[in-house]
Design an enzyme around this catalytic site. Structure first.
Site, PDB file in Angstrom:
ATOM      1  CB  SER A  62      -0.998  -0.006   1.155  1.00 50.59           C
ATOM      2  OG  SER A  62      -0.350  -0.126   2.398  1.00 50.59           O
ATOM      3  CD1 TRP A  83      -1.585  -0.148 -20.836  1.00 52.23           C
ATOM      4  CD2 TRP A  83       0.106   0.099 -22.286  1.00 52.23           C
ATOM      5  NE1 TRP A  83      -0.671   0.695 -20.265  1.00 52.23           N
ATOM      6  CE2 TRP A  83       0.381   0.855 -21.129  1.00 52.23           C
ATOM      7  CE3 TRP A  83       1.019   0.117 -23.344  1.00 52.23           C
ATOM      8  CZ2 TRP A  83       1.542   1.626 -20.991  1.00 52.23           C
ATOM      9  CZ3 TRP A  83       2.170   0.872 -23.208  1.00 52.23           C
ATOM     10  CH2 TRP A  83       2.437   1.616 -22.049  1.00 52.23           C
ATOM     11  NE  ARG A  85      -6.821  -8.718 -23.581  1.00 47.46           N
ATOM     12  CZ  ARG A  85      -7.925  -9.450 -23.652  1.00 47.46           C
ATOM     13  NH1 ARG A  85      -8.539  -9.789 -22.527  1.00 47.46           N
ATOM     14  NH2 ARG A  85      -8.412  -9.842 -24.793  1.00 47.46           N
ATOM     15  CD  GLU A  93      -7.377   4.080 -28.014  1.00 47.59           C
ATOM     16  OE1 GLU A  93      -7.072   3.655 -29.151  1.00 47.59           O
ATOM     17  OE2 GLU A  93      -7.999   3.403 -27.180  1.00 47.59           O
ATOM     18  NE  ARG A  97     -18.621   8.098 -32.372  1.00 49.46           N
ATOM     19  CZ  ARG A  97     -19.645   8.318 -31.561  1.00 49.46           C
ATOM     20  NH1 ARG A  97     -19.587   7.945 -30.295  1.00 49.46           N
ATOM     21  NH2 ARG A  97     -20.722   8.921 -32.010  1.00 49.46           N
ATOM     22  NE  ARG A 196       0.179  -6.976 -20.632  1.00 49.69           N
ATOM     23  CZ  ARG A 196      -0.628  -7.780 -21.277  1.00 49.69           C
ATOM     24  NH1 ARG A 196      -0.131  -8.743 -22.026  1.00 49.69           N
ATOM     25  NH2 ARG A 196      -1.943  -7.652 -21.168  1.00 49.69           N
TER      26      ARG A 196
END
Length: 233
Positions: A62, A83, A85, A93, A97, A196
């Site tokens: 913690s 990433w 996930r 991001e 659109r 990763r």
């Protein structure tokens, strides 16, 4: 101090900001005893680096939440989807659109296409596939590059013709670069790196993880050293 790291052919990881420090981690840990930071020591007279090591090795996690980073990342869409996930991070991001994505695509090297993945089934060829040849790997990269060009041509013409941006983006492949900001506390950045940087993680996201680790070293050098020690034990 370099805070931007190039990754792959057109990608990067850049430090937007960091907060906290190795010292703040110590201060947070000592709140339970109404204590304070006493100072880093030397080889002959160790100081609070002993407590930092104790916290890390005994998984008192913690206090490491009292520090963190926000990064800007430019990466292929398939890397960003992997990433994201990690639900312990916060993301914003670019959206196709609202604005065209950068006209940049990830083109793997011939050697990357020919990599067999070792014992990692996810990274290997499909069951029953032939042994890939260098000639085919070169052809794959050439055709992939043409596919990228065709997709960009369709995307551009669709936008020019008035197709809504949210539909024109259907022409964009998974190898297209996008940009995002990712923010997390240090505890969760280290959890991201644990997964990763592992040998069974996809090669492309491992390259981004290495870049993230260099930025952890910049902002939290003592914690980064403990993290790297634990990876090689």
């Amino acid at each position: 101090m370099l805070t931007r790291r190039p990754v792959l052919d057109h990608g990067y990881v850049s430090l937007v900001e960091s907060w906290g420090s190795d010292q703040r981690i110590i201060e947070a840990a000592r709140m339970s005893t109404d204590g304070a930071f006493r100072g880093w020591g030397t080889a002959d007279a160790p100081g609070d680096e002993r407590l930092l090591r104790y916290l890390w090795t005994h998984k008192h996690a913690s206090p490491f939440e009292m520090a963190g980073m926000t990064l800007e990342v430019q990466a292929p869409i398939f890397v960003v989807r992997e990433w994201q996930r990690h639900r312990t991070q916060s993301y914003n991001e670019m959206s196709a659109r609202y604005a065209p994505l950068p006209d940049l695509h990830y083109l793997p090297t011939i050697e990357r296409v020919m990599a067999d993945g070792g014992g990692n089934k996810q990274a290997g060829a499909m069951a029953g596939a032939q042994q890939i040849t260098r000639e085919y790997a070169e052809e794959f990269v050439r055709v992939l590059e043409r596919a990228y060009e065709a997709g960009q041509a369709l995307y551009t013409s669709a936008l020019t013709a008035g197709v809504p941006k949210e539909l024109a983006r259907l022409a964009l492949p998974m190898g297209r670069y996008t940009r995002m900001r990712a923010s997390a506390n240090l505890r969760n950045w280290l959890a991201f790196l644990t997964l990763r940087l592992a040998s069974d993680a996809q090669w492309e996201i491992r390259q981004y993880a290495h870049a993230v680790l260099t930025l952890v070293r910049v902002s939290f050098p003592r914690t980064a050293e403990l993290f790297e020690e634990s990876r090689h034990e």
